[in-house]
Each structure stands twice: as C-alpha cells, then as structure tokens.
Design a protein around this motif. Structure first.
Motif, PDB file in Angstrom:
ATOM      1  N   LEU A   1      -0.773  15.169  -5.483  1.00  0.00           N
ATOM      2  CA  LEU A   1      -0.599  14.113  -6.483  1.00  0.00           C
ATOM      3  C   LEU A   1       0.484  14.505  -7.499  1.00  0.00           C
ATOM      4  O   LEU A   1       1.380  13.719  -7.817  1.00  0.00           O
ATOM      5  CB  LEU A   1      -1.944  13.851  -7.188  1.00  0.00           C
TER       6      LEU A   1
ATOM      7  N   ARG B   1       0.854  -1.172   0.000  1.00  0.00           N
ATOM      8  CA  ARG B   1       0.000   0.000   0.000  1.00  0.00           C
ATOM      9  C   ARG B   1       0.900   1.235   0.000  1.00  0.00           C
ATOM     10  O   ARG B   1       1.863   1.320   0.753  1.00  0.00           O
ATOM     11  CB  ARG B   1      -0.858  -0.034   1.260  1.00  0.00           C
ATOM     12  N   GLY B   2       0.600   2.166  -0.875  1.00  0.00           N
ATOM     13  CA  GLY B   2       1.450   3.341  -1.021  1.00  0.00           C
ATOM     14  C   GLY B   2       0.998   4.501  -0.148  1.00  0.00           C
ATOM     15  O   GLY B   2       0.472   4.300   0.943  1.00  0.00           O
ATOM     16  N   VAL B   3       1.171   5.701  -0.652  1.00  0.00           N
ATOM     17  CA  VAL B   3       0.808   6.888   0.115  1.00  0.00           C
ATOM     18  C   VAL B   3      -0.511   7.457  -0.381  1.00  0.00           C
ATOM     19  O   VAL B   3      -0.875   7.304  -1.540  1.00  0.00           O
ATOM     20  CB  VAL B   3       1.893   7.981   0.002  1.00  0.00           C
ATOM     21  N   MET B   4      -1.239   8.108   0.519  1.00  0.00           N
ATOM     22  CA  MET B   4      -2.442   8.821   0.123  1.00  0.00           C
ATOM     23  C   MET B   4      -2.097  10.308   0.099  1.00  0.00           C
ATOM     24  O   MET B   4      -1.433  10.812   1.003  1.00  0.00           O
ATOM     25  CB  MET B   4      -3.576   8.567   1.132  1.00  0.00           C
ATOM     26  N   VAL B   5      -2.526  10.961  -0.946  1.00  0.00           N
ATOM     27  CA  VAL B   5      -2.328  12.406  -1.007  1.00  0.00           C
ATOM     28  C   VAL B   5      -3.671  13.084  -0.779  1.00  0.00           C
ATOM     29  O   VAL B   5      -4.719  12.474  -0.967  1.00  0.00           O
ATOM     30  CB  VAL B   5      -1.709  12.839  -2.358  1.00  0.00           C
TER      31      VAL B   5
ATOM     32  N   ASP C   1      -4.744  16.151  -2.121  1.00  0.00           N
ATOM     33  CA  ASP C   1      -5.335  16.928  -3.206  1.00  0.00           C
ATOM     34  C   ASP C   1      -4.508  16.751  -4.481  1.00  0.00           C
ATOM     35  O   ASP C   1      -3.485  16.064  -4.476  1.00  0.00           O
ATOM     36  CB  ASP C   1      -5.428  18.403  -2.808  1.00  0.00           C
TER      37      ASP C   1
ATOM     38  N   ALA D   1       3.842  14.227  -5.915  1.00  0.00           N
ATOM     39  CA  ALA D   1       4.256  12.827  -5.781  1.00  0.00           C
ATOM     40  C   ALA D   1       4.720  12.254  -7.124  1.00  0.00           C
ATOM     41  O   ALA D   1       5.687  11.491  -7.193  1.00  0.00           O
ATOM     42  CB  ALA D   1       3.113  11.991  -5.207  1.00  0.00           C
TER      43      ALA D   1
END
Lengths: 249, 313
Positions: A239, A229-233, A235, A242
C-alpha cells in the motif's frame, strides 16, 4: 398545538440500486419497489411522538403524486396518522407547486406545524420545506436532529456543516428533518387493518387554484462516469509503495 | 449577457472557501459578469476577501445587525430586494446555501436548480439525482431568473489577487424576528477542513468505538489529512455529525481519500466519487468499497492502520 401536517413522498425504495434508462429518458422505475421517502418517515415519526406526548391533537399526512401514493399514505395511517390527503397528479409536480399546495391546505385546515423530510431521495432537491416557509412567511428550521416543543415555540437543533446549531422558532412553523432525529416505528398488522378505516381524501391537482410555477425541464439523463476497479495490494508495504508511486505519500 | 449574483457564505468573520468555487461555476457561463453579495453584521474583512477573487467585478455589502447570524427568513428577503438586475443568483450547496436559496427562489416565484455540477449554457445545467446514480441535464425557463446552488466538489477555486470594488447597498425591507439563533455547538478542531482538504482519512462502523477512532486521527495527523466518517460511525456516536461524508453529509473531492472499515454503501460513495485516489482498507473482500477503490487492501484495520501510520514518514 392542534394540528401537524406531514408530507409523504412516494419514491423508489432506499435499497433499490437505481439505473438510468438506456435511452436516457429517465430513471428505470418499472417494477421497482416504492416506499415513503425515508426522511418523510422520520418526519411522521416525530409528529406522532409529539402527539403521543399530548403536545398536538391531530396528525395529517399529505402526498402530492400518482394514485398509487395511496399505499404510502395508508402506511402513514398505519404508523398512526389520523387522516390523509392525496393530491393526485399523474405527472411529477415541481417543488414550488408542492409548497403552494401545502400552503392551500394550511390555510384551509389551520396547521400549527409542518414536518417534512429534508430532501426526497429521488430528485435530491431539498427545496420544498424552505419554499413553503418563504411563501407562508413563517419560520423554518431545516435539517433538524432534535425538536423540543415549548408551547407556542419550538427549540430545534440543526445539523449544519460546522456542527450543531440551536435555534428557537415561533409557531406556526416548518421543520425539515434529518436522519438522526429518530428511528421510525415498525407498522404492526392490526394497525394496517385499522388504517383501512381512516379517512383518505383524494383531490385532483387541478382542483387547486394555485399559480403554476415555471418548471425546470429535465432534458436527458445519463449514468455517472464509472470509477474503474483499481489494484489490490497484499500488505501495508504494498500500500505504501502504491501511494508513493502516485506521489501521495 | 448573463449577470450572476453570488451569495457569499461566511461565518461572521471569514469568507467560506465555497465562495471561490461558486464563482468558478458562475465564470463557466459564457461572458458572465459576476458580482458577490455579502450579508453580515460586520462586512469589512469578508468583503475584502471576496473582492480578491478572480472574475468578480464588484462586491456588494448589506451590513445590518440582523445579519449577525445566518437566518434564511432574514437573508432571503434582502437578497430578493436587490437581485432584480441579475439573470442568475447562485449560492453554495452547503447547509448555508441549501437553507436560504430555495427561499429566494420561492419569493421570486421560480424553482431552483439544486447541486449544479456543470454548466452547459446559461440556462442548461447538469445535476445529480438519486444520490448520483443518474446525472440529469436540466433546462430552466428562458424568460425567468435562474436560482441555483452549486455542488462545490465539482469546481476548483478561482484564483485570488483581484481587487474588485466594494459598495454598500441599502435594502429597505422589514425583517422577521420569529426565528432566533441560540447557539452553535461545534467540534472545531485544529485538523484540516474536511470539505477543502487535499487528503481525507475516514473511518466506519468497523472502528467499533469512539476510542478506537484514535487510530484514524493518528493516521490523519501523519498525513496532514482531514478526518471523515461514514453515516454508521456518526450514528454510533464515534464522531460528531459534521464529519459525515455522503449523500446526507458532505460531498468532497480530495486528491486522496482513505476509507477504513467503511463498507461503501451507495449513499457514502456518492460523497467521494470525485476524489482523485480512493484507498480502501477493509476486512471483508466483498465490501462494495473495493469496486471503486484505486488501491485496495483486505486486512484487519486494527493491524493495518497502526502499521501504515508507522510506515509513513
């Protein structure tokens, strides 16, 4: 056209999240819901529609598998097939042998059209229809999304990598079906009752005098590499940052 | 020693990019000698392209008018007639290869190894089962020819720059006329090819209409990306079948995959698990796509996608 033969394979239900056994010896199937291979169900639906249009007189369903595959054949009979054949084998049967069994039935019963799923969702082999066409010396139309019967011919639209291909085949022939061909009907309770009275022939695999094919041995199974599972941004700006960070934008 | 025959997929004039990947798979068999066969009505340019692929020692051509369009029942007997010197015959696990290779196997009386994703040794391979939920290591009989299709997303193309010899082969087999090509309806576009593009932008059912898919096209154009879709979007008629990604569509491995409004059913995920970076934009924070995404954004795609397209330069 007289007779259509439809193959129904008993497989782990489409909705089950399957997993590899801890010892790597296979896939966990104990207590798991089993169903008709969804592509095969589409093949049967198409056969029934062809018959209902008056373009065939009999639909025969066949399964090569364990005794429990009677359940899937009964479902096929409840959908509307006229009779069923179970070629019983406690152990899995390889695609070439299945094709040879189908060929034996074709020679015995005089089949005009064979409808099969384009692949079974357990082994994902996608071989049986093509193998049957080859050893039968008859046309094949794989990955069908539309079938128009035209007397002793059929016009078939195939889903291929570059789009939709239309071919014309002479009958008898083998057609393997894709997802968008139709939406299979639901079975109603009275049909299930009626299906109990329809003929279901059980034959042991060793009663078939087929040449045995050299099997491909399955040595071990392993689960696929998990993606982390990666990262959540929060907005779009996050994104874009990233993506830039990874050199992708 | 292994001698591998690679069946070259093409569209009648151009070699398919899958061939360079099938050759890569063949080259991962220890000290394999690799030859390519081109069956076409006009083999010239296709054979030239194949001869440039690294590791290929010879390109064989079978030029016949019957090979104008790929019909399995026509191609298979010709391949069978010329493959007796080989230990392996490989084709791509594309609709072309899936159509013809099992016929070759059946005519030779053997089973096929479908979707080879790794070569362990000359007769042992890894392949996915249950939509990739399991990887099986399988062994083919030591004393018979190996027929296989190669999962092209598992391999990088071999380099070009080779100049293998090209020789024509005569095969005296009678070919059936019971199968006739009528037409190909292709949504051919100027966009990059889905199967080989380094970047893919894909949309799902949440797009809601064919018109709304314009958002996907605009973002894809900005990124120089190919366009993909989930099965649900194809079933709903938003996009043609050839852009479907997943177990029953295309298996792809781009460097960047952006999934927009795609929930991430297992059958879809199996088509993208080799992607470098997966980006997911979805309104539903519980969507399974977030379990595999490297970068996730919970947002309404109708706001986020135009904003993202605008922000990229």
């Amino acid at each position: 056209m007289e007779k259509i033969l439809v193959g129904l394979k008993r497989v782990v239900d489409y909705n089950v999240r399957v997993r590899v056994k801890n010892d790597g010896s296979g896939i966990e199937t104990d207590g798991v819901k089993m169903s008709i291979n969804p592509f095969d169900e589409i093949a049967l639906e198409e056969a029934l529609r062809i018959k209902e249009r008056g373009e065939a007189s009999e639909v025969i369903v066949i399964s090569v598998g364990p005794s429990e595959a009677q359940q899937q054949l009964r479902t096929g009979l409840a959908m509307g097939a006229d009779r069923a054949i179970l070629v019983e084998s406690a152990t899995p049967v390889d695609p070439l042998s299945v094709a040879r069994i189908f060929k034996t039935i074709i020679d015995r019963d005089g089949i005009d059209l064979v409808l099969l799923g384009k692949q079974a969702i357990d082994n994902d082999n996608s071989q049986t229809a093509q193998m049957l066409a080859a050893i039968w010396g008859r046309p094949q139309a794989t990955f069908a999304s539309q079938i128009d019967m035209q007397g002793d011919k059929a016009r078939v639209t195939r889903e291929v990598d570059v789009g939709l291909e239309v071919i014309e085949i002479d009958l008898p022939a083998v057609i393997s079906v894709d997802l968008r061909l139709n939406e299979p009907r639901y079975v109603k309770l009275p049909d299930i009752m009626k299906a109990k009275k329809k003929p279901l022939d059980q034959v042991a695999l060793d009663e078939f005098d087929i040449e045995s094919a050299p099997a491909i041995k399955e040595l071990t199974f392993e689960p696929p590499a998990e993606r982390e599972r990666g990262v959540m941004v929060n907005d779009v700006a996050g994104l874009v940052a990233a993506l830039k960070d990874k050199g992708l934008a | 020693m292994s001698k591998v025959l690679v069946v070259a997929e093409h569209d009648g004039s151009v070699l398919n990019p899958s061939v360079a990947k099938v050759v890569a798979c063949a080259a991962s068999i220890d000290s394999a000698e690799i030859e390519v066969v081109v069956l076409a009505s006009n083999v010239g340019a296709i054979a030239q392209e194949a001869a440039q692929l690294e590791h290929v020692s010879r390109v064989l051509t079978i030029e016949r008018p019957e090979n104008d369009y790929a019909i399995a029942a026509v191609l298979a007997p010709q391949i069978v007639a010329m493959c007796s010197d080989y230990t392996h015959v490989f084709g791509p696990s594309s609709t072309y290869g899936k159509d013809v290779m099992p016929q070759v196997a059946a005519l030779l009386g053997v089973n096929q190894v479908s979707d080879i994703m790794a070569v362990i040794d000359s007769h042992t391979f890894k392949r996915p089962v249950y939509a990739g939920s399991g990887l099986a290591t399988v062994e083919t009989p030591a004393d018979s020819i190996v027929i296989g299709t190669v999962r092209i997303a598992s391999y990088s193309s071999v380099a070009e720059g080779n100049s293998a010899s090209i020789e024509s082969v005569d095969v005296a087999v009678e070919l059936p006329t019971h199968t006739r090509f009528i037409e190909l309806k292709s949504g051919a576009s100027d966009r990059p090819d889905l199967q080989t593009s380094a970047k893919v932008v894909a949309g799902g059912r949440a797009l809601g209409s064919e018109d709304n898919f314009e958002l996907i096209y605009k973002l894809a154009d900005k990124l120089g990306a190919a366009v993909g879709a989930s099965r649900a979007a194809v079933d709903a008629g938003y996009v043609p079948n050839e852009v479907q990604v997943g177990q029953t569509g295309k298996i792809i491995a781009p460097d960047l995959y952006i999934a927009i409004g795609i929930s991430g059913a297992i059958q879809h995920l199996t088509g993208i698990k080799d992607a470098g970076t997966i980006v997911a934009i979805n309104k539903d924070e519980e969507a399974p796509i977030f379990e595999v995404a490297d970068i996730g954004l919970v947002a309404d795609l109708f706001n986020a996608v135009p904003e993202l397209t605008e922000a990229l330069d």
